[in-house]
Design a protein around this motif. Structure first.
Motif, PDB file in Angstrom:
ATOM      1  N   PRO A  14     -13.546 -13.404  -6.590  1.00 33.85           N
ATOM      2  CA  PRO A  14     -12.572 -12.780  -5.193  1.00 33.85           C
ATOM      3  C   PRO A  14     -12.998 -13.376  -3.948  1.00 33.85           C
ATOM      4  CG  PRO A  14     -14.606 -11.232  -6.856  1.00 33.85           C
ATOM      5  CD  PRO A  14     -15.005 -12.655  -7.133  1.00 33.85           C
ATOM      6  N   VAL A  16     -12.949 -14.643  -0.577  1.00 31.79           N
ATOM      7  CA  VAL A  16     -12.897 -14.505   0.674  1.00 31.79           C
ATOM      8  C   VAL A  16     -12.289 -14.240   2.158  1.00 31.79           C
ATOM      9  CG1 VAL A  16     -15.171 -13.122   1.807  1.00 31.79           C
ATOM     10  CG2 VAL A  16     -15.397 -13.071  -0.099  1.00 31.79           C
ATOM     11  N   ILE A  23     -10.920  -9.217   0.761  1.00 32.30           N
ATOM     12  CA  ILE A  23     -11.264  -9.424  -0.159  1.00 32.30           C
ATOM     13  C   ILE A  23      -9.901  -8.926  -1.254  1.00 32.30           C
ATOM     14  CG2 ILE A  23     -13.232  -9.027  -1.713  1.00 32.30           C
ATOM     15  CD1 ILE A  23     -14.492  -8.358   0.003  1.00 32.30           C
ATOM     16  N   TYR A  24      -9.641  -9.665  -1.839  1.00 33.81           N
ATOM     17  CA  TYR A  24      -8.500  -9.964  -3.457  1.00 33.81           C
ATOM     18  C   TYR A  24      -9.160 -11.448  -3.848  1.00 33.81           C
ATOM     19  CZ  TYR A  24      -6.468 -13.926  -1.163  1.00 33.81           C
ATOM     20  OH  TYR A  24      -5.743 -15.061   0.022  1.00 33.81           O
ATOM     21  N   GLU A  25      -8.213 -11.066  -5.061  1.00 28.75           N
ATOM     22  CA  GLU A  25      -8.035 -11.993  -5.857  1.00 28.75           C
ATOM     23  C   GLU A  25      -6.960 -12.337  -5.812  1.00 28.75           C
ATOM     24  OE1 GLU A  25     -10.308 -12.480  -7.942  1.00 28.75           O
ATOM     25  OE2 GLU A  25     -11.830 -10.532  -9.124  1.00 28.75           O
ATOM     26  N   PRO A  74     -15.175  -4.741   4.271  1.00 24.80           N
ATOM     27  CA  PRO A  74     -13.641  -5.561   4.640  1.00 24.80           C
ATOM     28  C   PRO A  74     -12.518  -5.167   3.369  1.00 24.80           C
ATOM     29  CG  PRO A  74     -15.847  -5.680   2.462  1.00 24.80           C
ATOM     30  CD  PRO A  74     -16.859  -4.819   3.032  1.00 24.80           C
ATOM     31  N   PHE A  76     -10.880  -4.039   1.632  1.00 26.27           N
ATOM     32  CA  PHE A  76     -10.549  -4.709   0.018  1.00 26.27           C
ATOM     33  C   PHE A  76      -9.193  -4.519  -0.525  1.00 26.27           C
ATOM     34  CE2 PHE A  76     -11.068  -3.136  -4.084  1.00 26.27           C
ATOM     35  CZ  PHE A  76     -11.206  -4.459  -4.987  1.00 26.27           C
ATOM     36  N   SER A  78      -6.806  -4.801  -4.221  1.00 27.91           N
ATOM     37  CA  SER A  78      -6.798  -4.455  -5.816  1.00 27.91           C
ATOM     38  C   SER A  78      -5.541  -4.436  -6.249  1.00 27.91           C
ATOM     39  CB  SER A  78      -8.391  -4.679  -6.496  1.00 27.91           C
ATOM     40  OG  SER A  78      -8.356  -4.962  -8.164  1.00 27.91           O
TER      41      SER A  78
END
Length: 281
Positions: A14, A16, A23-25, A74, A76, A78
């Protein structure tokens, strides 16, 4: 060769964004910007836009405690790992970004932080709006949401928030950080011994449907000591009946229920009723 190998490994992880604590894709950022472009091209009410955005996530996996990972806090985000709260927060963050006329993923992240954390700023674990009562009060202060429960029902229930401070073992970071427990307890204190409006589940099937609109936020109240709400989702209608659009732990996915909400609540003893909120943008 070593540097090439490191790049390959990083590509599988992922993303950062350390400077912003996000945090992500990459796939999620692309998907969210596509949703923004699509929704920005439509003319609809806020509730209709919220529902259209929520529909984009139907079938995505329910993953419990998506924010309770690791030792840090963080931001996050998604599209594929959602619990009931992060689903609602993500949809609202996208809807708010649409309202601003932006197609940028970075603006969704900014709005998500604003929605998820006290005073709109991520200052660590204890700044997260863990209780829905905190979440609503803060977002109402920010001008993002309004509670409309009192316009529908005059019934009240006693609020006595203490579950987190009395059950730190249920929260990994609280269990590891006694100082966090003390901070949380201090923030719980103003929410003890006060009354809040709610719609009892026994009267829900008699509630006029026009009072609760598609896209309104439904928070399910509970009799579990120390808690206020145990589940959250969006209102939608099926065959004229009020139902829930939510990330369902029982079904394991984001889903649109066809079972009327009053029946859904009747099957769970700890559910006492609902509170209702509406986006103010």
């Amino acid at each position: 060769m070593k540097n090439i190998f490191a790049c390959i490994i990083l590509a599988l992880l992922p993303i950062v964004a350390a400077s912003q604590g996000i945090i992500y894709e990459k796939e999620d950022s692309i998907r969210i910007e596509k949703i923004l472009s699509c929704i920005n091209n439509t003319k609809a009410t806020t509730g209709e836009q919220i529902t259209a955005i929520a529909n984009k996530f139907l079938g995505e996996k329910y993953v419990a405690a998506t924010l309770e990972q690791g030792n840090e806090e963080p931001l996050f985000i998604s599209c594929t790992k959602l619990d009931c709260t992060t689903f609602v927060e993500l949809v609202l963050a996208i809807a708010k970004t649409v309202d601003e006329g932006s197609n940028k993923f970075s603006d969704v992240c900014r709005n998500l932080e604003r929605i998820r954390y006290r005073n709109g700023k991520n200052n660590g674990y204890t700044s997260r709006l863990h209780y829905i009562s905190w979440w609503i009060a803060d977002n109402a202060k920010e001008g993002l949401l309004s509670e409309i429960t009192s316009t529908i029902s005059h019934e009240k229930q006693l609020l006595n928030l203490n579950f987190m401070s009395t059950h730190p073992g249920s929260y990994p970071l609280l269990d590891k950080n006694p100082d966090f427990v003390k901070e949380i307890e201090q923030m719980e204190l103003p929410y003890r011994g006060i009354e809040t409006y709610y719609i009892p589940k026994s009267t829900l099937n008699h509630t006029k449907s026009e009072n609760i609109k598609t896209g309104d936020i439904i928070a399910i109240t509970t009799s579990i000591p120390g808690l206020d709400v145990t589940h959250i989702g969006f209102a939608h209608y099926h065959n004229g009946e009020l139902c829930l659009l939510h990330a369902s732990s029982g079904k394991g996915v984001v889903t649109k229920e066809t079972q009327p909400l009053h029946n859904y609540l009747a099957n769970k003893n700890s559910h006492t009723g609902i509170r209702v909120f509406r986006a103010d943008f």
